[in-house]
Scaffold this active site. Structure first.
Site, PDB file in Angstrom:
ATOM      1  CG  HIS A 195     -29.823  52.454  27.159  1.00 56.16           C
ATOM      2  ND1 HIS A 195     -31.082  52.954  26.914  1.00 56.16           N
ATOM      3  CD2 HIS A 195     -28.998  53.528  27.146  1.00 56.16           C
ATOM      4  CE1 HIS A 195     -31.025  54.266  26.761  1.00 56.16           C
ATOM      5  NE2 HIS A 195     -29.762  54.636  26.892  1.00 56.16           N
ATOM      6  CG  ASP A 236     -26.221  56.768  26.023  1.00 54.04           C
ATOM      7  OD1 ASP A 236     -26.036  57.965  25.747  1.00 54.04           O
ATOM      8  OD2 ASP A 236     -27.344  56.240  26.006  1.00 54.04           O
ATOM      9  CD  GLU A 292     -30.583  61.688  25.823  1.00 51.14           C
ATOM     10  OE1 GLU A 292     -30.877  61.510  24.634  1.00 51.14           O
ATOM     11  OE2 GLU A 292     -30.313  60.754  26.611  1.00 51.14           O
ATOM     12  CG  ASP A 298     -29.538  61.947  32.108  1.00 52.31           C
ATOM     13  OD1 ASP A 298     -28.802  62.492  31.263  1.00 52.31           O
ATOM     14  OD2 ASP A 298     -30.721  61.638  31.886  1.00 52.31           O
TER      15      ASP A 298
END
Length: 381
Positions: free
Chosen positions: A350, A101, A135, A70
């Site tokens: 992010h 990530d 996660e 995810d």
């Protein structure tokens, strides 16, 4: 196998818009690929979360890679220089949501497994992958649930590598060998609403909390140790009042968080907070939530093997660190003897235009392969 296989698999994963907890069949892709080299797949789904446990071999030692398919939401798509779910090579980097990530890490470990098994089909022990799609979200139905299943049947991990992005300036320059615990509090300070011109008829919760707030922010919770910085206390939100300028509020809402070292305990921190609030006569309700205990892998075989693999592949000396936020390592440590986090750069995680260096991708796969070889090859290398 050429060095482009890690890149191509990373692209295939990034192209799937698996915003948490949606997996978008990323795990299916991994299972199909690893099935070809003898991995058995066990789906362990809970609610909207997809988890998969992949394993090759039945004996110890067990070397496990842990990761998540995810990703966080993209943010404003128009601010990206290329579509976030169309992996794009540009200026020596691979761009896309999840590039750092952590879909590149997953791709690199899969290709490392493929090369290692081709070279060592009768390797010692077992190789496993624990992959979740929860996660980046609440992390309630992901790794923690899989760990419960494995623990219940006595399935343990000897060496675990969590593929979170850990590099600071250069690939391999940092290994996370532990993480601080995270303890959050949601505090409601009770007062009595009233007219601001008649304070004797009201109780201002902001005023009653202020002395306690000062003490909480100035308290030395612990001194830390050689592995962890001192425990930190931070206020994240304070809300009180109706918005009017002539009303004393009836309550104050405060949210705070501890990032705590192994020098403190969840119970001890709670007791000290309550003692400070009680000392200042605060009337309150306080709800607690602990999302992870601190954990530490002392320097040993896994850290030594990883540092050697990094030095041989990247030419850098890896620093052991416990800085940063929490990861699923906090759950896995319950069944893992030794655990580290090792992945690509964390500089853009992010963010808009998340990316990894293209030349880091084959290097990371090579690092993972060297770790497997030193832990599981028929003969020491």
């Amino acid at each position: 196998m050429t060095e482009t296989q890690s890149l191509e698999l990373a692209k295939a994963l990034i192209s799937r818009p698996s915003v948490t907890p949606d997996d978008r069949d990323c795990q299916k892709l991994l299972a199909e690929r690893l099935h070809k080299i003898g991995f058995a797949a066990e789906e362990l789904h809970f609610g909207d979360t997809k988890n998969i446990w992949l394993r090759r071999g039945t004996k110890a030692p067990v070397v496990c890679f842990a990761g998540h398919t995810d990703v966080v939401p993209t943010g404003p798509v128009e601010k990206w220089d290329s579509p976030p779910f169309e992996p794009t090579e540009r200026d020596g980097r691979l761009y896309g949501r999840g590039a750092a990530d952590m879909k590149t890490s997953i791709a690199c470990f899969v290709t490392a497994c493929e090369r290692f098994v081709a070279e060592h089909p009768d390797h010692q022990g077992s190789i496993a992958l624990l992959i979740t799609s929860d996660e980046e979200g609440d992390a309630l139905d992901g790794t923690t649930k899989v760990v419960d299943v494995l623990k219940a049947r006595g399935e343990l991990i000897d060496y675990c590598i969590v593929g979170e992005p850990t590099a600071v300036d250069k690939l391999g320059d940092m290994i996370k060998n532990g993480r601080r615990g995270s303890l959050s509090g949601s505090l409601t300070v009770k007062g009595k609403q009233g007219h601001i011109a008649y304070p004797h008829l009201a109780v201002n919760p902001i005023h009653t909390f202020a002395p306690a707030l000062l003490e909480l922010t100035q308290e030395i919770w612990d001194e830390g140790n050689e592995y962890f910085p001192p425990t930190s206390f931070q206020i994240s939100n304070i809300n009180g009042g109706t918005g009017a300028t002539n009303v004393i509020p009836g309550e104050l809402n405060v949210k705070f968080n501890f990032r705590f070292s192994t020098e403190s305990t969840e119970t001890g921190l709670k007791q000290r907070v309550h003692a400070i609030l009680d000392k200042h006569g605060v009337q309150y309700d306080l709800q607690w939530s602990c999302s992870g205990q601190p954990f530490l892998t002392h320097a040993g075989k896994l850290t030594d093997v990883a540092r050697t693999a990094i030095a041989e592949t990247c030419g850098v000396e890896a620093e052991l660190s416990t800085t940063g936020g929490t990861s699923d390592g906090r759950f896995i440590k319950a069944i893992a003897k030794e655990l580290i986090e090792l992945g690509p750069s964390n500089a853009t995680i992010h963010q808009i235009n998340e990316n990894v260096r293209l030349d880091d991708i084959p290097k990371l796969s090579a690092v993972y392969e060297r770790i497997l070889a030193r832990l599981l090859a028929e003969k020491a290398v």
